[in-house]
Scaffold this motif. Structure first.
Motif, PDB file in Angstrom:
ATOM      1  N   UNK A   1     -19.610 -11.263   8.818  1.00 19.38           N
ATOM      2  CA  UNK A   1     -18.455 -11.598   9.642  1.00 19.38           C
ATOM      3  C   UNK A   1     -17.209 -11.521   8.770  1.00 19.38           C
ATOM      4  N   UNK A   2     -16.132 -10.975   9.324  1.00 22.99           N
ATOM      5  CA  UNK A   2     -14.848 -10.915   8.640  1.00 22.99           C
ATOM      6  C   UNK A   2     -13.922 -11.970   9.228  1.00 22.99           C
ATOM      7  N   UNK A   3     -13.316 -12.770   8.347  1.00 19.53           N
ATOM      8  CA  UNK A   3     -12.279 -13.705   8.788  1.00 19.53           C
ATOM      9  C   UNK A   3     -10.954 -13.331   8.143  1.00 19.53           C
ATOM     10  N   UNK A   4     -10.113 -12.566   8.828  1.00 18.92           N
ATOM     11  CA  UNK A   4      -8.753 -12.360   8.336  1.00 18.92           C
ATOM     12  C   UNK A   4      -7.995 -13.692   8.427  1.00 18.92           C
ATOM     13  N   UNK A   5      -7.044 -13.888   7.526  1.00 19.50           N
ATOM     14  CA  UNK A   5      -6.282 -15.142   7.496  1.00 19.50           C
ATOM     15  C   UNK A   5      -7.216 -16.331   7.291  1.00 19.50           C
ATOM     16  N   UNK A   6      -8.156 -16.195   6.348  1.00 13.82           N
ATOM     17  CA  UNK A   6      -9.153 -17.235   6.116  1.00 13.82           C
ATOM     18  C   UNK A   6      -8.576 -18.459   5.409  1.00 13.82           C
ATOM     19  N   UNK A   7      -7.413 -18.320   4.776  1.00 13.09           N
ATOM     20  CA  UNK A   7      -6.729 -19.462   4.190  1.00 13.09           C
ATOM     21  C   UNK A   7      -7.550 -20.213   3.166  1.00 13.09           C
ATOM     22  N   UNK A   8      -7.601 -21.529   3.319  1.00 14.85           N
ATOM     23  CA  UNK A   8      -8.314 -22.382   2.361  1.00 14.85           C
ATOM     24  C   UNK A   8      -9.827 -22.352   2.564  1.00 14.85           C
ATOM     25  N   UNK A   9     -10.275 -21.753   3.658  1.00  8.55           N
ATOM     26  CA  UNK A   9     -11.705 -21.744   3.963  1.00  8.55           C
ATOM     27  C   UNK A   9     -12.115 -22.827   4.936  1.00  8.55           C
ATOM     28  N   UNK A  10     -11.140 -23.365   5.682  1.00  4.56           N
ATOM     29  CA  UNK A  10     -11.433 -24.443   6.636  1.00  4.56           C
ATOM     30  C   UNK A  10     -12.579 -24.083   7.566  1.00  4.56           C
ATOM     31  N   UNK A  11     -12.578 -22.853   8.092  1.00  2.00           N
ATOM     32  CA  UNK A  11     -13.668 -22.417   8.957  1.00  2.00           C
ATOM     33  C   UNK A  11     -14.699 -21.579   8.208  1.00  2.00           C
TER      34      UNK A  11
END
Length: 250
Positions: A41-51
């Motif tokens: 799975x790709x998470x663009x805008x993953x930030x701090x990793x909250x999700x």
């Protein structure tokens, strides 16, 4: 002068939206909608990793992309401390080329709304489409604007007993024709009663009508588009909804 998601804004984000915290039920909702996905799975805008980290804990392989070095540094530090080894990439979601295909791409909690021009947004959607496997799923939230406050708002975040951050948010513009509003956010770090650091951020948000965004996805080539609201699957969008979620397939 302005910085997006620098050290102070990242500290506020982590304090108010810590890694693993669900916002209005988004994490369990996304996990439930991804149950059949076996590819990465790709998470663009993953930030701090909250999700990102809850998805890994649920058994998924996740690749995170973000433009903010400060956000990714915090994500990497958490991964190292807790025994994770995710692939994390600093890049722009509109142009990143990963040379692999994904079973799903996820953008929770309105991150897509930070792409403030239609050209940027379309470029990102085309890039997501390119990175999906045949039959792969895109799950993406858009923000319902709701009331937009004209007056400045002030809040405070305590980091330690001696240190805190004062956040002042001021509306700079509200363009109903372009469907954007822009805020200036001032972060002031105070330690033992003295101001020790300041960070300025402009936050521009774009919103979409439900049928407008459905057409936008179709224009790029996505099919089987399903609209849900407030993280209840297939609940129709309504005027009081805070989050609208679109699912679509390649």
């Amino acid at each position: 002068m302005y910085k997006s998601y620098g050290e102070l804004s990242t500290a506020v984000y982590e304090k108010t939206k810590p890694i693993g915290s669900s916002i209005n039920g988004d994490i369990p909702y996304y996990i439930s909608r991804l149950q059949h996905i076996t590819s990465p799975i790709l998470e663009p805008a993953s930030g701090t990793g909250r999700m990102l980290f809850p998805l890994i804990d649920a058994g998924f392989t996740v690749v995170g992309v973000d433009t903010s070095k400060e956000m990714l540094d915090l994500c990497k530090a958490y991964a190292t401390k807790n025994g994770y080894d995710p692939t994390l990439i600093q890049d722009d979601v509109t142009t990143v080329q990963l040379h692999q295909k994904f079973g799903a791409i996820v953008l929770p909690t309105g991150s897509f709304s930070l792409l403030t021009s239609r050209e940027q947004a379309k470029k990102a959607l085309i890039n997501f489409y390119h990175h999906l496997e045949a039959g792969g799923k895109l799950i993406i939230d858009i923000i319902s604007p709701g009331p937009i406050e004209d007056d400045p708002t002030v809040s405070h975040i305590h980091l330690t007993k001696e240190t805190g951050i004062r956040i002042t948010s001021t509306l700079l513009s509200n363009n109903w024709i372009e469907q954007t509003f822009t805020k200036e956010i001032v972060y002031e770090k105070w330690t033992n009663g003295e101001k020790t650091d300041t960070e300025l951020q402009t936050l521009e948000i774009r919103w979409y009508g439900v049928e407008e965004f459905r057409s936008f996805l179709s224009e790029v080539g996505f099919m089987d588009i399903v609209v849900s609201s407030d993280y209840i699957y297939q609940q129709p969008a309504h005027r009081d909804a805070t989050t609208i979620t679109f699912e679509a397939k390649k």
